[in-house]
Design a protein around this motif. Sequence first.
Motif, mmCIF file in Angstrom:
data_model
loop_
_atom_site.group_PDB
_atom_site.id
_atom_site.type_symbol
_atom_site.label_atom_id
_atom_site.label_comp_id
_atom_site.label_asym_id
_atom_site.label_seq_id
_atom_site.Cartn_x
_atom_site.Cartn_y
_atom_site.Cartn_z
ATOM 1 N N UNK A 83 0.842 -1.204 0.000
ATOM 2 C CA UNK A 83 0.000 0.000 0.000
ATOM 3 C C UNK A 83 0.875 1.251 0.000
ATOM 4 N N UNK A 84 1.952 1.210 0.784
ATOM 5 C CA UNK A 84 2.879 2.346 0.817
ATOM 6 C C UNK A 84 3.583 2.503 -0.532
ATOM 7 N N UNK A 85 3.903 1.383 -1.176
ATOM 8 C CA UNK A 85 4.532 1.445 -2.490
ATOM 9 C C UNK A 85 3.571 2.028 -3.520
ATOM 10 N N UNK A 86 2.289 1.706 -3.418
ATOM 11 C CA UNK A 86 1.294 2.279 -4.324
ATOM 12 C C UNK A 86 1.264 3.798 -4.157
ATOM 13 N N UNK A 87 1.349 4.263 -2.925
ATOM 14 C CA UNK A 87 1.371 5.708 -2.679
ATOM 15 C C UNK A 87 2.599 6.339 -3.338
ATOM 16 N N UNK A 88 3.767 5.673 -3.214
ATOM 17 C CA UNK A 88 4.978 6.193 -3.860
ATOM 18 C C UNK A 88 4.840 6.185 -5.381
ATOM 19 N N UNK A 89 4.193 5.163 -5.911
ATOM 20 C CA UNK A 89 3.982 5.084 -7.357
ATOM 21 C C UNK A 89 3.103 6.247 -7.810
ATOM 22 N N UNK A 90 2.033 6.525 -7.056
ATOM 23 C CA UNK A 90 1.163 7.658 -7.403
ATOM 24 C C UNK A 90 1.935 8.974 -7.371
ATOM 25 N N UNK A 91 2.783 9.149 -6.362
ATOM 26 C CA UNK A 91 3.602 10.362 -6.282
ATOM 27 C C UNK A 91 4.560 10.445 -7.473
ATOM 28 N N UNK A 92 5.113 9.304 -7.864
ATOM 29 C CA UNK A 92 6.037 9.275 -8.998
ATOM 30 C C UNK A 92 5.312 9.585 -10.304
ATOM 31 N N UNK A 93 4.114 9.056 -10.469
ATOM 32 C CA UNK A 93 3.330 9.372 -11.666
ATOM 33 C C UNK A 93 3.021 10.865 -11.727
ATOM 34 N N UNK A 94 2.776 11.481 -10.582
ATOM 35 C CA UNK A 94 2.572 12.934 -10.549
ATOM 36 C C UNK A 94 3.848 13.664 -10.960
ATOM 37 N N UNK A 95 5.000 13.156 -10.547
ATOM 38 C CA UNK A 95 6.281 13.766 -10.943
ATOM 39 C C UNK A 95 6.459 13.683 -12.461
ATOM 40 N N UNK A 96 6.056 12.553 -13.038
ATOM 41 C CA UNK A 96 6.141 12.414 -14.499
ATOM 42 C C UNK A 96 5.250 13.461 -15.155
ATOM 43 N N UNK A 97 4.024 13.586 -14.667
ATOM 44 C CA UNK A 97 3.072 14.550 -15.243
ATOM 45 C C UNK A 97 3.546 15.989 -15.078
ATOM 46 N N UNK A 98 4.261 16.275 -13.973
ATOM 47 C CA UNK A 98 4.746 17.636 -13.716
ATOM 48 C C UNK A 98 6.081 17.937 -14.387
ATOM 49 N N UNK A 99 6.712 16.920 -14.979
ATOM 50 C CA UNK A 99 8.002 17.120 -15.635
ATOM 51 C C UNK A 99 9.195 17.101 -14.692
ATOM 52 N N UNK A 100 8.995 16.611 -13.463
ATOM 53 C CA UNK A 100 10.078 16.552 -12.470
ATOM 54 C C UNK A 100 10.742 15.190 -12.409
ATOM 55 N N UNK A 101 10.203 14.210 -13.103
ATOM 56 C CA UNK A 101 10.698 12.835 -12.979
ATOM 57 C C UNK A 101 12.097 12.689 -13.571
ATOM 58 N N UNK A 102 12.925 11.933 -12.863
ATOM 59 C CA UNK A 102 14.267 11.630 -13.359
ATOM 60 C C UNK A 102 15.335 12.566 -12.846
ATOM 61 N N UNK A 103 14.945 13.532 -12.020
ATOM 62 C CA UNK A 103 15.904 14.494 -11.484
ATOM 63 C C UNK A 103 15.881 14.437 -9.959
ATOM 64 N N UNK A 104 17.046 14.545 -9.363
ATOM 65 C CA UNK A 104 17.221 14.433 -7.920
ATOM 66 C C UNK A 104 16.495 15.566 -7.188
ATOM 67 N N UNK A 105 15.791 15.212 -6.132
ATOM 68 C CA UNK A 105 15.101 16.204 -5.308
ATOM 69 C C UNK A 105 16.067 17.126 -4.575
ATOM 70 N N UNK A 106 17.238 16.601 -4.199
ATOM 71 C CA UNK A 106 18.194 17.405 -3.428
ATOM 72 C C UNK A 106 19.037 18.327 -4.295
ATOM 73 N N UNK A 107 19.669 17.760 -5.316
ATOM 74 C CA UNK A 107 20.657 18.542 -6.066
ATOM 75 C C UNK A 107 20.231 18.863 -7.495
ATOM 76 N N UNK A 108 19.173 18.237 -7.988
ATOM 77 C CA UNK A 108 18.664 18.537 -9.317
ATOM 78 C C UNK A 108 19.373 17.837 -10.460
ATOM 79 N N UNK A 109 20.372 17.018 -10.158
ATOM 80 C CA UNK A 109 21.114 16.315 -11.201
ATOM 81 C C UNK A 109 20.273 15.137 -11.717
ATOM 82 N N UNK A 110 20.595 14.646 -12.906
ATOM 83 C CA UNK A 110 19.887 13.492 -13.478
ATOM 84 C C UNK A 110 20.106 12.263 -12.596
ATOM 85 N N UNK A 111 19.043 11.552 -12.308
ATOM 86 C CA UNK A 111 19.145 10.333 -11.501
ATOM 87 C C UNK A 111 19.798 9.226 -12.318
ATOM 88 N N UNK A 112 19.473 9.139 -13.582
ATOM 89 C CA UNK A 112 20.061 8.128 -14.461
ATOM 90 C C UNK A 112 19.082 7.021 -14.792
#
Length: 141
Positions: A83-112
Amino acid sequence: MAQDLLHKQFPPYVPKKGEEYMNAKQLEHFRTMLETLKQELVEDIERTVHTMQDEATVFADPNDRASQETDMALELRNRDRERKLIKKIDETLNRINNGDYGYCDNCGVEIGLKRLEARPTATLCIDCKTLEEIKEKQVAK
């Protein structure tokens, strides 16, 4: 677990030479991965609920009852993690929709791509995650 099945269903994304990071094809690849994983987790949770309702018998033998309760507690703990993983997946899907996916929350560099293939819900690059883990170990001592 559903994440193991995920890697069998989805071959890793292989970028073409000179391909832009987090382009539409890459985002769609990860969106599909995450939505499939979420669907599998939801189905597992529903299956568990139905199984627990069907198997809710009262045993006369205390050992049988204790064994059943232990099994149910373990199953519920696993479902809570999912259930907690589903919540993280939903948050990640929102990041994809917002254009933030794939970049580090702390430093902004590409996650890879390789890190995201291994952990599609990652929000930190490997360097920031390593530092976070070191800090956690220091606080735990």
